[in-house]
Design an enzyme around this catalytic site. Structure first.
Site, PDB file in Angstrom:
ATOM      1  N   GLY A   1       6.708  -2.690 -12.064  1.00  0.00           N
ATOM      2  CA  GLY A   1       5.951  -2.556 -13.310  1.00  0.00           C
ATOM      3  C   GLY A   1       4.814  -3.552 -13.502  1.00  0.00           C
TER       4      GLY A   1
ATOM      5  N   HIS B   1      12.947  -3.118   1.546  1.00  0.00           N
ATOM      6  CA  HIS B   1      12.316  -2.604   0.321  1.00  0.00           C
ATOM      7  C   HIS B   1      13.186  -1.498  -0.272  1.00  0.00           C
ATOM      8  CE1 HIS B   1       9.502  -0.440  -2.266  1.00  0.00           C
ATOM      9  NE2 HIS B   1       8.890  -1.607  -2.388  1.00  0.00           N
TER      10      HIS B   1
ATOM     11  N   GLU C   1      13.348  -6.703  -7.464  1.00  0.00           N
ATOM     12  CA  GLU C   1      12.727  -5.561  -8.143  1.00  0.00           C
ATOM     13  C   GLU C   1      13.825  -4.685  -8.744  1.00  0.00           C
ATOM     14  OE1 GLU C   1       8.786  -4.174  -6.151  1.00  0.00           O
ATOM     15  OE2 GLU C   1      10.358  -3.916  -4.672  1.00  0.00           O
TER      16      GLU C   1
ATOM     17  N   SER D   1       1.370   0.389  -7.020  1.00  0.00           N
ATOM     18  CA  SER D   1       0.509   1.355  -7.698  1.00  0.00           C
ATOM     19  C   SER D   1      -0.469   0.694  -8.665  1.00  0.00           C
ATOM     20  CB  SER D   1       1.361   2.397  -8.434  1.00  0.00           C
ATOM     21  OG  SER D   1       2.197   1.767  -9.378  1.00  0.00           O
TER      22      SER D   1
ATOM     23  N   PHE E   1       0.832  -1.226   0.000  1.00  0.00           N
ATOM     24  CA  PHE E   1       0.000   0.000   0.000  1.00  0.00           C
ATOM     25  C   PHE E   1       0.860   1.267   0.000  1.00  0.00           C
ATOM     26  CE2 PHE E   1      -4.070  -1.867   2.203  1.00  0.00           C
ATOM     27  CZ  PHE E   1      -3.999  -2.991   1.400  1.00  0.00           C
ATOM     28  N   LYS E   2       2.167   1.133   0.189  1.00  0.00           N
ATOM     29  CA  LYS E   2       3.071   2.284   0.316  1.00  0.00           C
ATOM     30  C   LYS E   2       2.446   3.331   1.251  1.00  0.00           C
ATOM     31  CE  LYS E   2       5.741   1.374  -3.831  1.00  0.00           C
ATOM     32  NZ  LYS E   2       6.497   1.939  -4.957  1.00  0.00           N
TER      33      LYS E   2
END
Lengths: 223, 223, 223, 223
Positions: A182, A94, A142, A204, A11-12
């Site tokens: 992505g 992260h 990532e 996102s 959810f950042k």
């Protein structure tokens, strides 16, 4: 019909995933997980872990834990504290919250002692191998240049994913590999599975989507 | 009978103040505050803010916020997120969780926009003055060599407290000063008030006490 | 003919300003300073301070010092060590090397004890005021959004420069103000002086210029 | 007469090893190395690398490099810059200057590209294994609780040394292991070699010794 992926939704600090929005977002995740049979993990912000974990039955993971335990560590996030709030695991290291190597190790050991599952995030194959040696539940690779790019890592750089899986399996066969950066659609998830991963880590693509539930449904459509 | 102090209780990551223990500890604070009329602020760990704020009527402050807002800031603590969890304010720049200067400023601005009260922690008079210029609600001076020493700053170094108050009042008359480090008894609180502070910031003196409620009662006994 | 500015040239870690290139670049600075009468300070990388300071007579400043002194601080840069290498001062808290507030203070105090001149870098007016309270020789304001933009701060945001000068002069009249970000030409320097600064801080405008000497000559042409 | 050890002398930020003292200390190292045939590496502070490397023929290593290269990295230490100053290698991730994992990797890659030898410092066996996967020249294990203790790791915890050697040799046979913490005498060095290491990393045992040359002679006496 393919293997079932694991989908980890970060959810950042997005407004769309904060406070009451975090609870609603996690309920979407729960609903899609239940209907599709796909495992979905929700990673809300730390202050939202308790209310989210109290509201849904899917696993809730913290976005970060520090490499410290009980004591004089004001403002730090411990494995014990997120466990007490209902978390089942945590992202560690992260790309937006890197840790020094010794703290990755101590955070991971603390997570294990608390019965939490750890996902160590990495940026390339060398770092992925170093993380795998520490034996977390998962390593999530990532490539930083693809984060938030809209170009799925599984398409832009399939080799880094395939080689990460091969390298991890050689070092620590029990460690599962996720890939991120992505990812936003069902075909990205399918491609990630074909490359040997256990699933994907994304943010996102769901949280900032106009219709997060539709975005989640699209992610699981090929399963 | 003296002026009423503000007592800020930092739960740090002590086991005695984690999870259900955090709720119980906050209830002691609430009870003693109600009975004595002294304002007490509880600062539990971030994952405990929601459940503590839901359980008590006294103000609950976060131990830390970062200098970022909504966005791609995985694992960071935003003013908005702690506000949504029920916090009324936050410690910023605690000695165990220092921030770069630009982030102290942005964390403070974010706190103000969210309607939160900020307590900026400092280590000496020069830094106290720099913090006061930023106009937080409070500056809390804690000489690092006295933290956890058992020797109250108000006794060990009354000049640093008195001079901090004078310097702050000259720069920003609306900013209140707290003092911390080594505070554990009612006479330490009384001494802090006599030196011109609005109250004290303490941690182990309450949270690690054999009887935290008794420790709190002792703190407010002179009021 | 105007007031004489101070020009601070930050070599960053650019190849064009590393090792032997650092010495050559500093000699350009020295030559233009001597011919124009404008004070120019060269800020090479830390490993280059000694050879640069041995080769030129203009002041050489470090790009960074840490807030620690002699002792068990492996890999840190102390005021004493750069002084011994021939530096006359240091940038502190550059936007690419931020420090926690307490370390800005201790780095500054260490610089003063070593007889070094300190330039504290800041990002906005509030932070500039906080830095001024600490009484360094200079505060250098660089709005982060303009760094490397090619748009000079003196043109893009003259108010932030003018207001910084006013705020600093009110707090600490002896502290001089520099401005940076996007500076590359003589008119940028002239504009900065008109806004009340003592000069400018720049990097790529000189170091990455095709002809660094010509770039330096252009900077001082209005003097 | 035993195998010849490698002795790495970390000058930290001790006054006894700063500026001209750094040159003198390095000359002691050079003299004892020449007379004994034992390889000794001097690790002065970053501003002293150039003058030390210009004054002695033994290898000079930096105490730290950052994980960045040429560019907008004010105040950072790059592999290229220390190479240009005459260094032959660098400590990376010393316990007093920890790096995030991705930066250990990028610092190491930059060191290799510059032709430098890297010594990655670690704190326990798990972290040692993770570092070994990255394939530096050396891994140096230093249990943090023994650093500066005066109790040699080779005596206090021989198993951590022996197990580190075994783990590293299994993962990357070409990576050599050093051990540090509490080393000050020749018998500590001998014990370290018997446990399978290539040598030792030490600091105060030499730099803070009343007679550093005598301390160095004692270290090599068993060879």
């Amino acid at each position: 019909m393919g293997k079932k992926p694991l989908i980890v939704v970060n959810f950042k600090t997005y407004t769309e995933g904060t406070g009451e929005n975090a609870v609603r977002m996690a309920k979407y995740c729960e609903e899609v997980s239940r209907d599709s049979g796909v495992d979905i993990i929700a990673c809300p912000q730390t202050p939202d872990i308790y209310r989210v974990a109290s509201a849904v039955k899917i696993p809730v993971f913290a976005q970060h834990i520090d490499g410290v335990g009980a004591g004089s560590y004001t403002g730090h996030i411990t494995a014990d504290s997120i466990k007490a709030a209902g978390a089942g695991g945590a992202l560690i290291n992260h790309s937006e919250r890197r840790l020094v190597l010794a703290d990755i190790d101590s955070a991971l050991q603390a997570a294990k002692r608390s019965g939490l599952t750890a996902i160590i995030c990495t940026n390339n194959i060398a770092v992925t191998k170093a993380a795998a040696v520490l034996a977390p539940g998962f390593v999530a690779i990532e490539p930083p240049e693809l984060i938030g790019s809209g170009i799925p890592v599984s398409k832009a750089d399939p080799d880094i994913v395939r080689d990460s899986v091969a390298a991890v399996k050689k070092i620590a066969p029990d460690v599962e590999v996720l890939c991120g950066a992505g990812i936003s659609r069902g075909e990205d998830v399918a491609a990630a599975l074909e490359l040997g991963t256990a699933g994907v880590l994304l943010a996102s693509g769901v949280i900032k989507a106009k219709d997060p539930r539709a975005a989640l449904l699209d992610l699981v459509k090929n399963v």
